[in-house]
Design a protein around this motif. Sequence first.
Motif, short mmCIF file in Angstrom:
data_model
loop_
_atom_site.label_atom_id
_atom_site.label_comp_id
_atom_site.label_asym_id
_atom_site.label_seq_id
_atom_site.Cartn_x
_atom_site.Cartn_y
_atom_site.Cartn_z
N VAL A 1 -1.31 10.74 -29.64
CA VAL A 1 -0.56 9.86 -30.53
C VAL A 1 0.12 8.82 -29.65
N ILE A 2 -0.39 7.59 -29.73
CA ILE A 2 0.14 6.49 -28.92
C ILE A 2 1.32 5.86 -29.66
N ASP A 3 2.37 5.56 -28.92
CA ASP A 3 3.49 4.84 -29.53
C ASP A 3 2.97 3.54 -30.13
N ARG A 4 3.47 3.21 -31.31
CA ARG A 4 2.99 2.02 -32.05
C ARG A 4 3.02 0.75 -31.21
N GLU A 5 3.98 0.62 -30.33
CA GLU A 5 4.07 -0.61 -29.53
C GLU A 5 2.88 -0.78 -28.58
N SER B 1 9.51 3.57 -11.82
CA SER B 1 9.89 3.95 -13.18
C SER B 1 8.64 4.00 -14.05
N ILE B 2 8.39 5.17 -14.63
CA ILE B 2 7.24 5.35 -15.51
C ILE B 2 7.74 5.94 -16.81
N SER B 3 7.30 5.35 -17.91
CA SER B 3 7.68 5.85 -19.23
C SER B 3 6.43 6.26 -19.98
N PRO B 4 6.52 7.31 -20.78
CA PRO B 4 5.35 7.74 -21.57
C PRO B 4 4.92 6.66 -22.56
N ILE B 5 3.61 6.61 -22.83
CA ILE B 5 3.07 5.69 -23.85
C ILE B 5 2.71 6.44 -25.12
N GLY B 6 2.84 7.77 -25.08
CA GLY B 6 2.51 8.59 -26.23
C GLY B 6 2.62 10.06 -25.89
N ILE B 7 2.11 10.87 -26.79
CA ILE B 7 2.18 12.33 -26.66
C ILE B 7 0.78 12.91 -26.89
N ILE B 8 0.48 13.99 -26.16
CA ILE B 8 -0.77 14.70 -26.36
C ILE B 8 -0.48 15.95 -27.18
N GLU B 9 -1.13 16.07 -28.34
CA GLU B 9 -0.98 17.24 -29.19
C GLU B 9 -2.18 18.17 -28.97
N THR B 10 -1.89 19.44 -28.70
CA THR B 10 -2.94 20.42 -28.47
C THR B 10 -2.57 21.73 -29.17
N ASN C 1 -3.34 4.58 -34.32
CA ASN C 1 -2.71 4.86 -33.03
C ASN C 1 -2.99 6.29 -32.56
N ARG C 2 -3.96 6.94 -33.18
CA ARG C 2 -4.31 8.31 -32.83
C ARG C 2 -5.74 8.39 -32.29
N LEU C 3 -5.91 9.14 -31.22
CA LEU C 3 -7.22 9.39 -30.65
C LEU C 3 -7.52 10.87 -30.79
N ILE C 4 -8.64 11.19 -31.38
CA ILE C 4 -9.09 12.58 -31.49
C ILE C 4 -9.98 12.84 -30.27
N ILE C 5 -9.62 13.88 -29.51
CA ILE C 5 -10.30 14.14 -28.25
C ILE C 5 -10.79 15.59 -28.20
N GLU C 6 -11.67 15.85 -27.25
CA GLU C 6 -12.21 17.20 -27.06
C GLU C 6 -12.25 17.49 -25.56
N GLY C 7 -11.96 18.76 -25.23
CA GLY C 7 -11.96 19.16 -23.82
C GLY C 7 -10.59 19.06 -23.19
N ILE C 8 -9.55 19.24 -24.00
CA ILE C 8 -8.18 19.05 -23.51
C ILE C 8 -7.58 20.39 -23.07
N ASP C 9 -6.89 20.35 -21.95
CA ASP C 9 -6.38 21.57 -21.30
C ASP C 9 -4.88 21.48 -20.99
N VAL C 10 -4.12 20.80 -21.84
CA VAL C 10 -2.70 20.63 -21.54
C VAL C 10 -1.82 21.22 -22.64
N LEU C 11 -0.57 21.40 -22.31
CA LEU C 11 0.42 21.95 -23.21
C LEU C 11 0.71 20.98 -24.35
N ASN C 12 0.88 21.50 -25.55
CA ASN C 12 1.24 20.68 -26.70
C ASN C 12 2.54 19.91 -26.40
#
Length: 161
Positions: free
Chosen positions: A36-40, A4-13, A106-117
């Motif tokens: 955007v990492i879940d607050r928990e 069982s794996i649950s997401p820890i956040g979402i990647i915005e692109t 709880n937000r990380l600004i990243i560069e070089g991302i290649d995934v769907l919003n």
Amino acid sequence: MSISISPIGIIETPFDDLKGMPIQPSGAAKIQGTIVIDREYEQGLNDLEGFSHIILLYHFHQSQGYSLIVKPFMDDHKRGLFSTRAPRRPNPIGLSIVRLLKREGNRLIIEGIDVLNGTPLIDIKPYVPKFDTKNVTAVGWLENNQEKSEFLKSDDRFIEI
């Protein structure tokens, strides 16, 4: 066995459509995104700012089904699925190494991302060259194709079953 794996956040692109998206981080060198990492889980980001690059593990949430033989983006020949990075897999898990520009709570600004919003994030690990860089002596069928990752874009070959 059940896992069982649950997401820890979402990647915005900037990529709302699979078509035309970079197929690897090397083709998205200047593309910025936000995690955007879940607050928990926010406290788990402590000390991450000291790393220039991080490893993202994520779920290919638009992937359905899989084939064991696929025609990858960077080749005209059909290949065994596990010799590719095709997104339609028995366990649709992706991996990208991205540059960490900054943390804002709880937000990380990243560069070089290649995934769907909206891609669900499974885990983050620091990239450490001493641990993660290997003296690679063979890259299989990608030997003459790996440079294509810098300019090839996604198409519809992995969208439909």
